[in-house]
Design a protein around this motif. Structure first.
Motif, PDB file in Angstrom:
ATOM      1  N   GLU A  21       2.080  -2.491   2.789  1.00 47.24           N
ATOM      2  CA  GLU A  21       0.798  -2.797   2.557  1.00 47.24           C
ATOM      3  C   GLU A  21       0.025  -2.802   3.640  1.00 47.24           C
ATOM      4  O   GLU A  21      -1.355  -2.679   3.745  1.00 47.24           O
ATOM      5  CB  GLU A  21       0.890  -4.254   2.100  1.00 47.24           C
ATOM      6  N   ALA A  22       0.521  -3.328   4.886  1.00 46.62           N
ATOM      7  CA  ALA A  22      -0.091  -3.416   6.408  1.00 46.62           C
ATOM      8  C   ALA A  22      -0.518  -1.984   6.792  1.00 46.62           C
ATOM      9  O   ALA A  22      -1.333  -1.869   7.644  1.00 46.62           O
ATOM     10  CB  ALA A  22       0.718  -4.122   7.325  1.00 46.62           C
ATOM     11  N   SER A  23       0.172  -0.825   6.400  1.00 50.97           N
ATOM     12  CA  SER A  23      -0.084   0.531   6.808  1.00 50.97           C
ATOM     13  C   SER A  23      -0.036   1.479   5.729  1.00 50.97           C
ATOM     14  O   SER A  23       0.837   2.388   5.571  1.00 50.97           O
ATOM     15  CB  SER A  23       0.773   0.775   7.915  1.00 50.97           C
ATOM     16  N   PRO A  24      -0.870   1.373   4.737  1.00 47.22           N
ATOM     17  CA  PRO A  24      -0.718   2.374   3.546  1.00 47.22           C
ATOM     18  C   PRO A  24      -0.850   3.643   3.756  1.00 47.22           C
ATOM     19  O   PRO A  24      -0.360   4.816   3.356  1.00 47.22           O
ATOM     20  CB  PRO A  24      -1.592   1.759   2.530  1.00 47.22           C
ATOM     21  N   ARG A  25      -1.784   4.150   4.948  1.00 44.01           N
ATOM     22  CA  ARG A  25      -2.097   5.405   5.373  1.00 44.01           C
ATOM     23  C   ARG A  25      -0.694   6.194   5.440  1.00 44.01           C
ATOM     24  O   ARG A  25      -0.466   7.253   5.290  1.00 44.01           O
ATOM     25  CB  ARG A  25      -3.073   5.514   6.505  1.00 44.01           C
ATOM     26  N   GLU A  26       0.048   5.796   6.322  1.00 46.32           N
ATOM     27  CA  GLU A  26       1.535   6.172   6.840  1.00 46.32           C
ATOM     28  C   GLU A  26       2.229   6.549   5.662  1.00 46.32           C
ATOM     29  O   GLU A  26       3.060   7.816   5.855  1.00 46.32           O
ATOM     30  CB  GLU A  26       2.169   5.158   7.934  1.00 46.32           C
ATOM     31  N   GLY A  27       2.314   5.465   4.783  1.00 47.09           N
ATOM     32  CA  GLY A  27       3.190   5.916   3.536  1.00 47.09           C
ATOM     33  C   GLY A  27       2.658   6.965   2.750  1.00 47.09           C
ATOM     34  O   GLY A  27       3.460   7.762   2.357  1.00 47.09           O
ATOM     35  N   HIS A  28       1.413   7.020   2.657  1.00 49.76           N
ATOM     36  CA  HIS A  28       0.646   8.426   2.039  1.00 49.76           C
ATOM     37  C   HIS A  28       1.053   9.761   2.563  1.00 49.76           C
ATOM     38  O   HIS A  28       1.466  10.664   2.084  1.00 49.76           O
ATOM     39  CB  HIS A  28      -0.536   8.075   1.695  1.00 49.76           C
ATOM     40  N   LEU A  29       0.795   9.569   4.062  1.00 51.45           N
ATOM     41  CA  LEU A  29       1.208  10.812   4.751  1.00 51.45           C
ATOM     42  C   LEU A  29       2.480  11.106   4.716  1.00 51.45           C
ATOM     43  O   LEU A  29       2.851  12.343   4.810  1.00 51.45           O
ATOM     44  CB  LEU A  29       0.593  10.380   6.589  1.00 51.45           C
ATOM     45  N   GLU A  30       3.478  10.054   4.801  1.00 49.14           N
ATOM     46  CA  GLU A  30       5.040  10.375   4.537  1.00 49.14           C
ATOM     47  C   GLU A  30       5.069  11.108   3.280  1.00 49.14           C
ATOM     48  O   GLU A  30       5.954  12.189   3.389  1.00 49.14           O
ATOM     49  CB  GLU A  30       5.780   9.142   4.616  1.00 49.14           C
ATOM     50  N   THR A  31       4.504  10.931   2.143  1.00 46.74           N
ATOM     51  CA  THR A  31       4.636  11.451   0.774  1.00 46.74           C
ATOM     52  C   THR A  31       4.260  12.974   1.039  1.00 46.74           C
ATOM     53  O   THR A  31       4.766  14.008   0.408  1.00 46.74           O
ATOM     54  CB  THR A  31       3.783  10.779  -0.048  1.00 46.74           C
ATOM     55  N   ILE A  32       3.111  13.202   1.611  1.00 45.99           N
ATOM     56  CA  ILE A  32       2.758  14.575   1.903  1.00 45.99           C
ATOM     57  C   ILE A  32       3.807  15.451   2.555  1.00 45.99           C
ATOM     58  O   ILE A  32       3.990  16.458   2.242  1.00 45.99           O
ATOM     59  CB  ILE A  32       1.317  14.475   2.422  1.00 45.99           C
TER      60      ILE A  32
END
Length: 340
Positions: A21-32
């Motif tokens: 929750e504190a860094s959602p961008r990183e998680g979405h980039l990880e999915t890509i």
């Protein structure tokens, strides 16, 4: 069908796309990045779960759009979008847009029914209509109507400098033939009648079956789907189980994977809840052992392709190992050939 000695046609996997929750961008980039890696490994498809008010992908169509720009071949699916939270007209616009951007690689999987924990947020979702919303299969038919290019407006023409169409724009030919539907026995029959593709998962409803065995029930539901489809040779069936190959895993990874499966095993012993939901045991082990178990599985025997579900709570390095072993060990053990 992938019975022993017959090659598996398509290999894919399903991810929840979790993030902090504190860094959602990183998680979405990880999915890509996971999707890019999957294409490099030769996977045929990657499927995205849809999670709302949780720390996983809430907008799979947006993630597919980003992934489409980073890949060129791999199919991008959703498993599944709950249509109770969607306007079929608007969803059709988004899906068609991404399908065109991806050059026809989108596979929308959808479901219906009252959304999970609906009472918690129904006033925020539908302030004035939450008690009269229709969550039936009619919502799927509305989506198909839009994707097919049927008229949604009586007007077509020019007003001033604005041009208007009778059908949803953009229109992506062929997208409607790649819609998937999942569910129990009655849903399997309905999906076949509607000529939709059929998604199975690691959960089945045991209603309508005399068996208490997950694989038998899943096989019965696939049989019912194929028997209801007017052209079963053209029908697509995807099987989804949690399958974790350990060929190159470290001892620590193997221990954590086994602990994960054991922590979830008790729920597989008896049907759960009023709908008698039955969960499949997670499969963990070397690929040759997993292949033997899959070839003996009634659901796997009837599927034309698979989308194995990745576990929810592991680390990025774990997912790299798991999908790498799927592509280089488990897939070949099932007679699958990576896509170029």
């Amino acid at each position: 069908m992938p019975r022993r000695g017959e090659p598996l046609t398509k290999l894919g996997f399903l991810t929840i796309g979790r993030f902090d929750e504190a860094s959602p961008r990183e998680g979405h980039l990880e999915t890509i990045e996971v999707i890019q890696r999957a294409e490099d490994l030769g996977f045929d498809s990657v499927w995205l779960r849809d999670r709302h008010l949780q720390f996983g992908i809430s907008s799979p169509v947006a993630v597919m759009a980003a992934a489409a720009m980073k890949t060129s071949r791999i199919e991008l699916g959703t498993a599944v979008i709950p249509l109770g939270l969607e306007n079929p007209f608007r969803l059709a616009e988004d899906l068609a847009t991404v399908d065109l951007l991806s050059d026809g690689r989108v596979n929308p999987g959808v479901s219906v029914g009252t959304p999970m924990r609906y009472d918690d947020y129904k006033a925020a979702l539908y302030p004035d209509t939450h008690d009269v919303e229709d969550f039936s299969k009619e919502r799927v038919l509305r989506l198909l109507h839009c994707l097919r290019g049927d008229p949604v407006s009586p007007f077509e023409g020019t007003v001033g400098i604005e041009n208007f169409s009778r059908r949803v724009q953009p229109h992506s030919p062929g997208l409607v033939d790649r819609v998937w539907y999942g569910g129990g026995l009655s849903s399997a029959i309905w999906a076949g009648q509607q000529q939709l593709n059929y998604l199975t998962s690691s959960v089945v409803t045991s209603e309508g079956s005399d068996s208490a065995d997950f694989a038998t029930i899943q096989g019965e539901q696939i049989d019912a789907y194929l028997a209801s489809h007017p052209d079963p040779a053209r029908a697509r069936v995807s099987q989804g189980l949690v399958v974790i190959p350990t060929d190159t895993a470290t001892p620590d990874q193997i221990r954590r994977y086994q602990d994960y499966a054991e922590s979830r095993f008790e729920r597989t012993l008896t049907p759960q809840g009023p709908r008698k939901m039955l969960f499949a045991p997670d499969l963990v082990g070397p690929s040759d052992e997993l292949a033997e178990k899959l070839y003996a599985h009634a659901g796997f025997q009837r599927a034309s392709e698979v989308a194995f579900a990745l576990p929810f709570s592991f680390e990025p390095a774990d997912y790299v190992q798991i999908i790498s072993d799927m592509a280089t060990h488990l897939g070949p053990a099932l007679g699958w050939t990576p896509s170029a």
